[in-house]
Scaffold this motif. Structure first.
Motif, PDB file in Angstrom:
ATOM      1  N   LEU A 171       0.839  -1.202   0.000  1.00  0.00           N
ATOM      2  CA  LEU A 171       0.000   0.000   0.000  1.00  0.00           C
ATOM      3  C   LEU A 171       0.873   1.250   0.000  1.00  0.00           C
ATOM      4  O   LEU A 171       0.596   2.211  -0.717  1.00  0.00           O
ATOM      5  CB  LEU A 171      -0.935   0.003   1.211  1.00  0.00           C
ATOM      6  CG  LEU A 171      -2.100  -0.991   1.178  1.00  0.00           C
ATOM      7  CD1 LEU A 171      -2.841  -0.991   2.517  1.00  0.00           C
ATOM      8  CD2 LEU A 171      -3.049  -0.703   0.041  1.00  0.00           C
TER       9      LEU A 171
ATOM     10  N   ASN B  89       1.416   3.880  -3.124  1.00  0.00           N
ATOM     11  CA  ASN B  89       0.721   5.088  -2.655  1.00  0.00           C
ATOM     12  C   ASN B  89      -0.799   4.922  -2.638  1.00  0.00           C
ATOM     13  O   ASN B  89      -1.539   5.790  -3.100  1.00  0.00           O
ATOM     14  CB  ASN B  89       1.113   6.306  -3.502  1.00  0.00           C
ATOM     15  CG  ASN B  89       2.568   6.657  -3.325  1.00  0.00           C
ATOM     16  OD1 ASN B  89       3.088   6.627  -2.216  1.00  0.00           O
ATOM     17  ND2 ASN B  89       3.230   6.993  -4.419  1.00  0.00           N
ATOM     18  N   LEU B  90      -1.259   3.803  -2.106  1.00  0.00           N
ATOM     19  CA  LEU B  90      -2.692   3.542  -1.989  1.00  0.00           C
ATOM     20  C   LEU B  90      -3.136   3.807  -0.548  1.00  0.00           C
ATOM     21  O   LEU B  90      -2.391   3.554   0.395  1.00  0.00           O
ATOM     22  CB  LEU B  90      -3.004   2.097  -2.368  1.00  0.00           C
ATOM     23  CG  LEU B  90      -2.633   1.680  -3.794  1.00  0.00           C
ATOM     24  CD1 LEU B  90      -2.824   0.185  -3.977  1.00  0.00           C
ATOM     25  CD2 LEU B  90      -3.481   2.445  -4.797  1.00  0.00           C
ATOM     26  N   GLN B  91      -4.361   4.275  -0.380  1.00  0.00           N
ATOM     27  CA  GLN B  91      -4.906   4.556   0.941  1.00  0.00           C
ATOM     28  C   GLN B  91      -5.599   3.310   1.492  1.00  0.00           C
ATOM     29  O   GLN B  91      -6.278   2.584   0.765  1.00  0.00           O
ATOM     30  CB  GLN B  91      -5.918   5.706   0.863  1.00  0.00           C
ATOM     31  CG  GLN B  91      -5.303   7.030   0.494  1.00  0.00           C
ATOM     32  CD  GLN B  91      -4.338   7.524   1.554  1.00  0.00           C
ATOM     33  OE1 GLN B  91      -4.580   7.384   2.739  1.00  0.00           O
ATOM     34  NE2 GLN B  91      -3.219   8.076   1.108  1.00  0.00           N
TER      35      GLN B  91
END
Length: 193
Positions: free
Chosen positions: A23, A27-29
């Protein structure tokens, strides 16, 4: 499907750690609405990491100075893990093998075969902890690589990740030796009156 401690330790925990690294890397939330999906992904990632850690076992043995079972049967110990009856265990195992030239690997597998049939031992627990440590070492190794690629200019990652990798590497080595020692202790207890 029933989950055992082995499944949780060796798959879910490393899988969730890998998921957090991925993640961050992409750069994933994190989204609380997908917790069941994250759990499934984490289990799958953990399964992959457990498989990769099994494949890397020979490499880990090389970095540890040799296979723990061979080292202990030859009377070699490591820091914090001693086994004082390696020659006695080896002599009894050579008798069981019926082959005076049997390799240490063959001898250890004879001990494993015998102790796995004995109830009320801690061998399975030690094997579970070793598998967890090995999977965690692989997770830490791969996570360190990914995080250092992503954050190669930030010195804070180096001072946290490199020592963490060394500590996990050492602990995994110790867990391997603890497992071998437990197998050999149970074997000796079964073979001596």
């Amino acid at each position: 499907m029933n989950f055992k401690a082995y499944d949780i330790l060796s798959s879910l925990v490393p899988g969730f750690l890998a998921l957090l690294v991925l993640l961050n890397f992409f750069n994933l939330q994190y989204d609380n609405d997908f917790v069941i999906g994250y759990t499934a992904i984490a289990f799958f990632l953990g399964y992959l990491l457990n498989t990769i850690s099994s494949w890397l076992e020979g490499f880990y043995f090389m970095t540890w100075g040799g296979k723990p079972s061979s080292k202990m049967l030859d009377g070699k110990n490591i820091w914090k893990v001693n086994f004082y009856h390696g020659s006695k265990a080896k002599a009894l195992l050579l008798i069981d093998a019926g082959n005076p030239n049997a390799s240490n690997n063959e001898l250890f597998l004879i001990a494993v075969r015998l102790v796995n049939g004995i109830k009320d031992t801690r061998v399975e627990d030690f094997n579970t902890l070793y598998a967890f440590s090995r999977a965690l070492l692989t997770t830490t190794l791969l996570g360190t690589i990914f995080l250092l690629i992503e954050n190669h200019n930030d010195w804070r990652y180096y001072i946290v990740l490199i020592p963490s990798l060394i500590i996990v590497w050492l602990r995994s080595k110790q867990r391997a030796y603890y497992y071998v020692r437990e197998v050999l202790n149970v074997y000796l207890k079964a073979k001596t009156p």
